[in-house]
Design an enzyme around this catalytic site. Structure first.
Site, PDB file in Angstrom:
ATOM      1  N   LYS A 129      -5.078   4.823  11.183  1.00  0.00           N
ATOM      2  CA  LYS A 129      -4.024   3.955  10.730  1.00  0.00           C
ATOM      3  C   LYS A 129      -4.860   2.908   9.405  1.00  0.00           C
ATOM      4  O   LYS A 129      -5.978   2.727   9.531  1.00  0.00           O
ATOM      5  CB  LYS A 129      -3.810   2.857  11.715  1.00  0.00           C
ATOM      6  CG  LYS A 129      -2.477   1.797  11.318  1.00  0.00           C
ATOM      7  CD  LYS A 129      -2.171   0.946  12.559  1.00  0.00           C
ATOM      8  CE  LYS A 129      -1.234  -0.134  12.080  1.00  0.00           C
ATOM      9  NZ  LYS A 129      -0.717  -0.865  13.118  1.00  0.00           N
ATOM     10  N   HIS A 140      -2.225  -3.653  16.618  1.00  0.00           N
ATOM     11  CA  HIS A 140      -3.027  -4.746  15.771  1.00  0.00           C
ATOM     12  C   HIS A 140      -4.356  -4.824  16.370  1.00  0.00           C
ATOM     13  O   HIS A 140      -5.285  -5.223  15.662  1.00  0.00           O
ATOM     14  CB  HIS A 140      -2.310  -6.078  15.712  1.00  0.00           C
ATOM     15  CG  HIS A 140      -0.840  -5.692  14.972  1.00  0.00           C
ATOM     16  ND1 HIS A 140       0.092  -5.608  15.496  1.00  0.00           N
ATOM     17  CD2 HIS A 140      -0.790  -5.707  13.424  1.00  0.00           C
ATOM     18  CE1 HIS A 140       1.087  -5.492  14.481  1.00  0.00           C
ATOM     19  NE2 HIS A 140       0.412  -5.598  13.395  1.00  0.00           N
ATOM     20  N   HIS A 159       4.010   1.264   2.343  1.00  0.00           N
ATOM     21  CA  HIS A 159       5.254   0.541   1.716  1.00  0.00           C
ATOM     22  C   HIS A 159       5.713   1.359   0.617  1.00  0.00           C
ATOM     23  O   HIS A 159       6.929   1.503   0.570  1.00  0.00           O
ATOM     24  CB  HIS A 159       4.832  -0.864   1.399  1.00  0.00           C
ATOM     25  CG  HIS A 159       4.407  -1.709   2.405  1.00  0.00           C
ATOM     26  ND1 HIS A 159       2.775  -2.061   2.204  1.00  0.00           N
ATOM     27  CD2 HIS A 159       4.554  -1.988   3.546  1.00  0.00           C
ATOM     28  CE1 HIS A 159       2.435  -2.635   3.332  1.00  0.00           C
ATOM     29  NE2 HIS A 159       3.630  -2.685   4.132  1.00  0.00           N
ATOM     30  N   CYS A 171       2.456  -8.493  15.457  1.00  0.00           N
ATOM     31  CA  CYS A 171       3.824  -7.796  15.612  1.00  0.00           C
ATOM     32  C   CYS A 171       4.905  -8.989  15.528  1.00  0.00           C
ATOM     33  O   CYS A 171       5.981  -8.524  15.427  1.00  0.00           O
ATOM     34  CB  CYS A 171       3.879  -7.375  16.936  1.00  0.00           C
ATOM     35  SG  CYS A 171       2.978  -6.008  17.571  1.00  0.00           S
ATOM     36  N   HIS A 181       0.975  -1.034   0.064  1.00  0.00           N
ATOM     37  CA  HIS A 181      -0.042   0.005   0.118  1.00  0.00           C
ATOM     38  C   HIS A 181       1.027   1.239  -0.092  1.00  0.00           C
ATOM     39  O   HIS A 181       2.150   1.247   0.035  1.00  0.00           O
ATOM     40  CB  HIS A 181      -1.033  -0.037   1.116  1.00  0.00           C
ATOM     41  CG  HIS A 181      -0.280   0.037   2.554  1.00  0.00           C
ATOM     42  ND1 HIS A 181       0.703   0.737   2.951  1.00  0.00           N
ATOM     43  CD2 HIS A 181      -0.854  -0.889   3.578  1.00  0.00           C
ATOM     44  CE1 HIS A 181       0.610   0.563   4.169  1.00  0.00           C
ATOM     45  NE2 HIS A 181       0.110  -0.457   4.837  1.00  0.00           N
ATOM     46  N   LYS A 207      -6.745  -3.175   6.439  1.00  0.00           N
ATOM     47  CA  LYS A 207      -8.006  -3.855   5.446  1.00  0.00           C
ATOM     48  C   LYS A 207      -9.155  -3.700   6.364  1.00  0.00           C
ATOM     49  O   LYS A 207     -10.219  -3.479   5.759  1.00  0.00           O
ATOM     50  CB  LYS A 207      -7.469  -5.036   5.424  1.00  0.00           C
ATOM     51  CG  LYS A 207      -6.695  -5.167   3.999  1.00  0.00           C
ATOM     52  CD  LYS A 207      -6.978  -6.439   3.381  1.00  0.00           C
ATOM     53  CE  LYS A 207      -6.797  -5.902   1.572  1.00  0.00           C
ATOM     54  NZ  LYS A 207      -6.770  -7.403   0.876  1.00  0.00           N
ATOM     55  N   CYS A 251      -3.513  -6.309  21.485  1.00  0.00           N
ATOM     56  CA  CYS A 251      -2.273  -5.535  20.999  1.00  0.00           C
ATOM     57  C   CYS A 251      -2.552  -4.012  20.729  1.00  0.00           C
ATOM     58  O   CYS A 251      -3.433  -3.631  19.806  1.00  0.00           O
ATOM     59  CB  CYS A 251      -1.586  -6.168  20.079  1.00  0.00           C
ATOM     60  SG  CYS A 251      -0.471  -5.224  19.096  1.00  0.00           S
ATOM     61  N   CYS A 308       1.735 -11.428  20.187  1.00  0.00           N
ATOM     62  CA  CYS A 308       0.818 -10.778  19.152  1.00  0.00           C
ATOM     63  C   CYS A 308       1.479 -11.318  17.900  1.00  0.00           C
ATOM     64  O   CYS A 308       2.445 -11.091  17.460  1.00  0.00           O
ATOM     65  CB  CYS A 308       1.064  -9.418  19.246  1.00  0.00           C
ATOM     66  SG  CYS A 308       0.309  -8.620  17.859  1.00  0.00           S
TER      67      CYS A 308
HETATM   68  N1  MSP Z   1       8.986  -7.450   8.009  1.00  0.00           N
HETATM   69  C1  MSP Z   1       8.907  -6.186   8.561  1.00  0.00           C
HETATM   70  C2  MSP Z   1      10.133  -5.442   8.542  1.00  0.00           C
HETATM   71  C3  MSP Z   1      11.697  -6.334   8.579  1.00  0.00           C
HETATM   72  S1  MSP Z   1      12.905  -5.319   8.260  1.00  0.00           S
HETATM   73  C4  MSP Z   1      14.204  -6.334   8.703  1.00  0.00           C
HETATM   74  C5  MSP Z   1       7.850  -5.448   8.660  1.00  0.00           C
HETATM   75  N2  MSP Z   1       7.074  -5.357   7.412  1.00  0.00           N
HETATM   76  S2  MSP Z   1       6.024  -4.607   7.132  1.00  0.00           S
HETATM   77  O1  MSP Z   1       5.446  -4.959   5.931  1.00  0.00           O
HETATM   78  O2  MSP Z   1       4.924  -4.219   8.126  1.00  0.00           O
HETATM   79  O3  MSP Z   1       6.545  -3.115   6.531  1.00  0.00           O
HETATM   80  C6  MSP Z   1       6.775  -2.037   7.713  1.00  0.00           C
HETATM   81  C7  MSP Z   1       7.226  -1.007   6.895  1.00  0.00           C
HETATM   82  O4  MSP Z   1       6.645  -0.412   5.856  1.00  0.00           O
HETATM   83  C8  MSP Z   1       7.266   0.262   7.980  1.00  0.00           C
HETATM   84  O5  MSP Z   1       8.613   0.060   8.569  1.00  0.00           O
HETATM   85  C9  MSP Z   1       7.562   1.342   6.833  1.00  0.00           C
HETATM   86  O6  MSP Z   1       8.759   1.481   6.029  1.00  0.00           O
HETATM   87  C10 MSP Z   1       6.504   0.659   5.791  1.00  0.00           C
HETATM   88  N3  MSP Z   1       5.102   1.324   6.062  1.00  0.00           N
HETATM   89  C11 MSP Z   1       4.003   0.511   6.335  1.00  0.00           C
HETATM   90  N4  MSP Z   1       2.870   1.146   6.450  1.00  0.00           N
HETATM   91  C12 MSP Z   1       3.382   2.319   6.671  1.00  0.00           C
HETATM   92  C13 MSP Z   1       2.558   3.512   6.724  1.00  0.00           C
HETATM   93  N5  MSP Z   1       1.100   3.598   7.030  1.00  0.00           N
HETATM   94  N6  MSP Z   1       3.297   4.763   6.652  1.00  0.00           N
HETATM   95  C14 MSP Z   1       4.389   4.870   6.187  1.00  0.00           C
HETATM   96  N7  MSP Z   1       5.122   3.826   6.147  1.00  0.00           N
HETATM   97  C15 MSP Z   1       4.562   2.572   6.591  1.00  0.00           C
HETATM   98  O7  MSP Z   1       7.694  -4.724   9.521  1.00  0.00           O
END
Ligand code: MSP
Length: 673
Positions: free
Chosen positions: A304, A154, A26, A136, A23, A307, A151, A133
């Site tokens: 936040k 979440h 990311h 997390c 999304h 989905k 959590c 959790c």
């Molecule tokens: N898999 C772990 C990270 C492991 S790194 C060794 C993880 N993955 S995640 O899919 O949840 O991605 C988290 C990252 O995605 C966040 O740290 C950020 O970089 C990005 N984002 C996910 N949602 C976000 C927002 N709503 N806003 C900004 N960035 C965010 O955690």
């Protein structure tokens, strides 16, 4: 330590969980990382830069997600990893590698690192009891949970677990970590994240449970295949494993004296990167990263993205309708790196039209049209004998100043500041055209008009280079329209006057077509409908699980959906102060598509301000004078930046159908029973 210090530039993004397609959050991280890496490539040359992204594919969460889709974990993660790759292509991401934690090249490094830590005596076996959790992939402390053992991130119930587990002696690294933070004060930025981490470490580190035996989907613990390695230990290792096959791996990873890796991450995972990861590397005797750079979070309508709430923004839809360059620009321009931001389609369209279409697109368009009309389509470079002003001294100085500002901003890892400076230069270009008026001058002094137009073309060439890291695809097109023959080669040091004499311009379609109000409405309707549809589809395909229902209720108490909720007692119900309230005034919350700020009369209880996500149901005007039902004793919260004291009850689930209200006239403040 600035990002532009000498040596290699090794930048990473988090590796994303492949539980779902990417999304806008990311996309934000990956785009920011891409811009930083592209900038460094322009300055240092491609070989000195390595930009890594990838996917985190192990763990219980993914095992469960695959099960829910009726697929094997590998088939499932293959599918979603592919979606990530495709999305990054669409968004013009130029990563040097894409690491997946299910690749053998990664798994073998994870096991090797484990062995090194174990040989050092830093891994031992014990039992773990705690509250876990799955969202997390972490144990949480009771004091951090929300009521109902949820959590806080979440909004799902945590699970009580007791299992045999390997532990990493994290406690042993408490002091070395504190020493590291003292020695390298900008190891974590922004500074407030450093302060949070330091406080956390000072409060005492407990050993970390680093294996799981309750599921299989992970890297087996060397010598004990009953256990898989904890997904965070596995995932963090990607930053190191991805370099192993690189001929220059030692230079990119750096040394103890001169570490290289910069880990760009969202603020929620700083602790993993700034505490666990350096401790693991210390244990293994490897050089540490140079910096953990944390950015903020995007919310949607103050909430936040999730989905369950149906507010996930799909970057691919925006790319398809506005271009990758426009989306990249918006995300990086809208919020300073490190701060949170609220995503709104209105703000996106506003910046698109005013800054990209009007300011930049128009500058190029008007200039090329005039060059075609007044100079036969070729730009004439000033000659030595022309008067000094013909060189556009003013523009040149401004461009050089802005180049300096961009360099400073990028050294501080602040793309937003860089874009702000560049767009002030765009506006200067438009002002210069207006003031110098080549369209008038051409009648009395055609040579002078030529010079002016050359200067603006040269400014546009500079803009194309300054903007290259941020919107590479549109900058290539810009250079093509300027008539440059090797548009793909963009290097940083720029000399004023570099546009060759008599370069024939090639005017093409406008860079960012302006969106008229009808088109804007059409796009807004389409994006919102797609969002709703995706949400409905997700609900239909994923059978609701207990924790999903709990998440819904906690996150958006107004909807119970098709799922019956757990029983409550009459005493529970009586805790809710529900009353009839009369709407005194209502207005839209700027930049928040779904929100209305509503002033309510509660009779003897006085007046209240509530921020309600009901804009799709009523216009502000039609709401005034209506009687609604208000949950008065809901803990006040900030929504969309405004204080909200209570909740207006609405009918419906994901899609709202109407407002709850009395069936006859009753005085405001009347309680419900
Ligand atoms: N898999 C772990 C990270 C492991 S790194 C060794 C993880 N993955 S995640 O899919 O949840 O991605 C988290 C990252 O995605 C966040 O740290 C950020 O970089 C990005 N984002 C996910 N949602 C976000 C927002 N709503 N806003 C900004 N960035 C965010 O955690």
């Amino acid at each position: 330590m600035s990002a532009a210090s000498s040596g290699r530039f090794y930048l990473t993004t988090p590796i994303y969980y492949v539980s779902d397609v990417p999304h806008i959050g990311h996309a934000y991280t990956t785009i920011v990382g891409d811009a930083l890496a592209r900038y460094e490539r322009m300055r240092r040359g491609g070989e000195s830069v390595f930009y890594l992204t990838g996917t985190d594919e192990h763990g219980e969460k993914l095992e469960r997600a695959a099960q829910a889709k009726g697929m094997s974990p590998q088939t499932f993660v293959d599918l979603i990893a592919e979606e990530y790759k495709k999305t990054w292509q669409l968004l013009d991401i130029r990563n040097d590698d894409f690491i997946r934690t299910t690749e053998p090249r990664h798994e073998k490094v994870v096991q090797a690192l484990w062995r090194t830590m174990a040989d050092k005596g830093d891994i031992y076996i014990d039992r773990y009891e705690g509250l876990y959790c799955v969202g997390c992939e972490n144990f949480l402390l009771e004091k951090d949970l929300l009521p109902g053992n949820l959590c806080p991130d979440h909004k799902r119930p945590v699970e009580k677990r007791s299992e045999e587990s390997y532990f990493f002696r994290l406690s042993k690294y408490q002091q070395p970590l504190l020493d590291l933070y003292a020695r390298c004060p900008d190891f974590i930025s922004p500074q407030r994240r450093m302060n949070e981490v330091r406080t956390f470490v000072e409060s005492g580190l407990r050993d970390l449970s680093v294996s799981r035996s309750s599921f299989q989907w992970g890297v087996p613990v060397p010598g004990d295949p009953r256990h898989v390695i904890y997904v965070w230990i596995d995932a963090l290792t990607n930053y190191y494993s991805a370099l192993q096959d690189h001929p220059d791996k030692a230079a990119f990873w750096g040394t103890h004296e001169s570490p290289q890796a910069i880990h760009l991450v969202g603020k929620e995972i700083v602790r993993f990167h700034a505490v666990y990861w350096p401790a693991m590397l210390m244990s293994a005797g490897l050089p540490l990263p140079r910096k953990i750079l944390a950015h903020g979070w995007w919310t949607v309508d103050g909430e936040k993205m999730s989905k369950t709430l149906g507010n996930v923004v799909d970057p691919r839809a925006l790319q398809a309708d506005l271009s990758a360059s426009a989306l990249r620009y918006f995300l990086m321009r809208e919020i300073p790196l490190g701060e949170d931001g609220d995503f709104s389609y209105d703000a996106l369209l506003q910046r698109y039209n005013s800054e990209l279409a009007n300011d930049l697109g128009n500058l190029l368009n008007r200039t090329l049209a005039m060059v075609e009309k007044f100079c036969d389509g070729t730009a004439r470079r000033w000659t030595e004998d022309s008067n000094p002003d013909a060189r556009g001294e003013r523009l040149k100085l401004r461009a050089e100043t802005v180049r300096g500002q961009v360099e400073a901003a990028m050294a501080e890892l602040q793309p937003q500041k860089a874009l702000e400076a560049i767009f002030s230069l765009v506006r200067d270009g438009n002002t210069y055209l207006e003031q110098e008026a080549p369209f008038t001058k051409v009648k009395t002094n055609p040579r002078g008009a030529d010079h002016i137009l050359y200067n603006v073309l040269e400014l546009l060439r500079w803009l194309g280079l300054l903007l290259e890291p941020f919107m590479p695809e549109r900058c290539t097109e810009l250079r093509r329209q300027l008539g440059l023959t090797a548009p793909e080669v963009a290097t940083w040091p720029m000399e004023w006057g570099g546009l060759p004499d008599r370069t024939a311009v090639r005017k093409g379609a406008t860079l960012f077509p302006r969106l008229d109000p009808d088109r804007q409405k059409e796009l807004l309707d389409k994006w919102r409908a797609a969002r709703r549809e995706a949400e409905l589809k997700a609900q239909a395909t994923a059978p609701a699980k207990v924790e999903q229902v709990a998440a819904k209720v906690a996150a958006a108490p107004a909807h119970a959906g098709a799922e019956p909720l757990a029983e409550v007692t009459i005493d529970d119900f009586r805790k809710l102060d529900l009353r009839v309230a009369k709407v005194l005034s209502a207005e839209r919350v700027p930049k928040k598509d779904r929100l209305l700020k509503v002033e309510l009369d509660l009779g003897p209880l006085g007046k209240r301000q509530v921020v309600a996500g009901i804009a799709e149901l009523s216009t502000p005007e039609s709401l005034v004078g209506k009687s609604v039902v208000l949950l008065c004793n809901l803990k006040p919260a900030k929504i969309g930046g405004l204080l909200s004291a209570g909740m207006i009850l609405a009918l419906g689930d994901e899609k709202l159908l109407g407002l709850a209200g009395p069936d006859r006239e009753v005085p405001p403040g009347t309680p419900l029973r």
